[in-house]
Design a protein around this motif. Structure first.
Motif, short mmCIF file in Angstrom:
data_model
loop_
_atom_site.label_atom_id
_atom_site.label_comp_id
_atom_site.label_asym_id
_atom_site.label_seq_id
_atom_site.Cartn_x
_atom_site.Cartn_y
_atom_site.Cartn_z
N ARG A 1 16.83 13.75 2.95
CA ARG A 1 15.51 13.67 2.33
C ARG A 1 14.56 12.83 3.16
NH1 ARG A 1 13.71 13.05 -3.72
NH2 ARG A 1 11.50 12.64 -3.38
N PHE A 2 13.43 13.43 3.53
CA PHE A 2 12.35 12.71 4.21
C PHE A 2 11.63 11.81 3.23
CE2 PHE A 2 7.75 12.63 5.17
CZ PHE A 2 7.78 11.98 6.39
N SER A 3 11.20 10.62 3.70
CA SER A 3 10.47 9.70 2.84
C SER A 3 9.50 8.87 3.66
CB SER A 3 11.43 8.77 2.09
OG SER A 3 11.95 7.78 2.97
N ALA A 4 8.72 8.07 2.96
CA ALA A 4 7.78 7.17 3.64
C ALA A 4 8.51 6.16 4.52
CB ALA A 4 6.93 6.44 2.61
N ALA B 1 16.52 3.19 -5.03
CA ALA B 1 16.96 1.86 -4.62
C ALA B 1 17.17 1.80 -3.11
CB ALA B 1 18.24 1.47 -5.35
N GLU B 2 17.75 2.87 -2.54
CA GLU B 2 17.94 2.93 -1.09
C GLU B 2 16.58 2.95 -0.37
OE1 GLU B 2 20.69 3.12 1.05
OE2 GLU B 2 21.84 2.43 -0.68
N PHE B 3 15.63 3.65 -0.95
CA PHE B 3 14.28 3.70 -0.40
C PHE B 3 13.67 2.30 -0.38
CE2 PHE B 3 9.70 4.06 -1.52
CZ PHE B 3 9.23 4.61 -0.34
N ILE C 1 0.84 -1.20 0.00
CA ILE C 1 0.00 0.00 0.00
C ILE C 1 0.87 1.25 0.00
CG2 ILE C 1 -1.67 1.33 1.35
CD1 ILE C 1 -2.80 -1.39 2.33
N ALA C 2 1.91 1.24 0.83
CA ALA C 2 2.79 2.40 0.92
C ALA C 2 3.49 2.67 -0.40
CB ALA C 2 3.82 2.18 2.03
N LEU C 3 3.99 1.64 -1.05
CA LEU C 3 4.67 1.83 -2.33
C LEU C 3 3.70 2.30 -3.41
CD1 LEU C 3 7.02 -1.29 -2.29
CD2 LEU C 3 7.65 1.09 -1.86
N HIS C 4 2.49 1.78 -3.38
CA HIS C 4 1.47 2.22 -4.34
C HIS C 4 1.18 3.71 -4.16
CE1 HIS C 4 -2.17 2.42 -6.72
NE2 HIS C 4 -2.88 2.76 -5.66
N LEU C 5 1.00 4.14 -2.92
CA LEU C 5 0.70 5.55 -2.67
C LEU C 5 1.87 6.45 -3.09
CD1 LEU C 5 -1.10 5.33 0.79
CD2 LEU C 5 -2.15 5.85 -1.42
N ALA C 6 3.09 6.01 -2.81
CA ALA C 6 4.26 6.80 -3.20
C ALA C 6 4.33 6.94 -4.71
CB ALA C 6 5.53 6.16 -2.66
N ASP C 7 3.97 5.87 -5.44
CA ASP C 7 4.00 5.91 -6.90
C ASP C 7 2.84 6.70 -7.48
OD1 ASP C 7 6.28 4.36 -6.94
OD2 ASP C 7 5.23 2.49 -7.41
N LYS C 8 1.68 6.56 -6.88
CA LYS C 8 0.47 7.21 -7.42
C LYS C 8 0.50 8.72 -7.24
CE LYS C 8 -4.62 6.96 -7.11
NZ LYS C 8 -4.92 6.44 -8.47
N LEU D 1 7.21 11.46 -1.32
CA LEU D 1 7.42 10.46 -0.27
C LEU D 1 8.38 9.36 -0.69
CD1 LEU D 1 3.79 10.21 1.15
CD2 LEU D 1 5.78 11.32 2.18
N ALA D 2 8.87 9.42 -1.92
CA ALA D 2 9.88 8.49 -2.41
C ALA D 2 10.68 9.20 -3.50
CB ALA D 2 9.24 7.23 -2.96
N PRO D 3 11.96 8.89 -3.62
CA PRO D 3 12.76 9.48 -4.71
C PRO D 3 12.29 8.99 -6.07
CG PRO D 3 14.16 8.54 -2.98
CD PRO D 3 12.76 8.06 -2.73
N ALA D 4 12.80 9.61 -7.10
CA ALA D 4 12.40 9.27 -8.47
C ALA D 4 12.79 7.84 -8.82
CB ALA D 4 13.04 10.25 -9.46
N VAL D 5 11.90 7.19 -9.59
CA VAL D 5 12.14 5.81 -10.04
C VAL D 5 13.41 5.77 -10.88
CG1 VAL D 5 11.25 3.93 -11.46
CG2 VAL D 5 9.71 5.20 -9.96
N GLY D 6 14.21 4.74 -10.66
CA GLY D 6 15.41 4.54 -11.46
C GLY D 6 16.66 5.17 -10.89
#
Length: 211
Positions: A156-159, A91-93, A68-75, A81-86
């Motif tokens: 950087r703050f993240s989920a 990857a650290e996230f 759920i958390a990853l879906h929300l970060a992507d959506k 709440l997450a760094p850019a894909v790629g």
């Protein structure tokens, strides 16, 4: 509209805090564990495992907190709440999200519900003690990895920080609570100061001591 099935202080706290950070309109739907509602026929249609949370996003019905958390970060990438894909940061996230959910979050199951891990109830206290010792070692490793950084990803703050905050909170009743580790306590205090986190805690009726 998004709908989050939750119970105060449960694993649903992570997506709840994320939804508040995102600022997206959503509906909270209480799953009353006091009435064993997570085992009701209606709820089991959403999550056949009978665990909380579940996120409903249109036709999508999603369980598993980290998913759920990853879906929300992507959506909602605009929430940051997450760094850019790629990227290496992304990857650290992923590393932290998977580690936290697979290691301390999973270990808490034996701490809170030791009777589920034994055939003889008399062995439950020993299971709980061993789980607590493993959790202590896990949080020591996390503390060493965090070091003097502000957040798990550095500046950087993240989920992932929200997830760690929730896990620190869960350990408040342990003989050596995670908050007793200075840098973990400092990170938790920084998360606690965020308005979205305060709003989620207030909505769930969670009062001090938070962790």
């Amino acid at each position: 509209m998004l709908a989050l099935y939750y119970f105060p202080g449960n694993a649903s706290l992570l997506p709840h805090m994320m939804l508040r950070e995102i600022g997206q309109e959503f509906e909270l739907r209480l799953v009353d564990r006091g009435q064993n509602a997570q085992r009701s026929a209606e709820y089991l249609k959403l999550n056949p495992n009978g665990r909380i949370p579940v996120l409903v996003d249109g036709d999508l019905v999603l369980f598993e907190t980290a998913a759920i958390a990853l879906h929300l970060a992507d959506k909602f990438p605009q929430a940051g709440l997450a760094p850019a894909v790629g990227t290496a940061e992304r990857a650290e996230f992923y590393k932290w999200m998977i580690h936290l959910t697979n290691t301390p979050q999973a270990e808490y199951r034996a701490w809170f519900y030791p009777h589920e891990h034994v055939a003889d109830e008399a062995a439950a206290p020993a299971v709980k003690q061993a789980a607590g010792e493993r959790l202590n070692r896990m949080f020591d490793v996390i503390s060493k990895q965090l070091g003097d950084r502000t957040w798990l990803l550095g500046s950087r703050f993240s989920a992932a920080d929200l997830l760690l905050f929730m896990l620190i909170r869960w350990g408040r009743g342990m003989p050596r609570p995670p908050r007793s580790i200075p840098n973990l306590n400092a990170l938790a205090e920084r998360v606690l100061a965020r308005p979205a986190v305060q709003a989620a805690l207030d909505a769930e009726g969670l009062k001090a001591p938070i962790f």
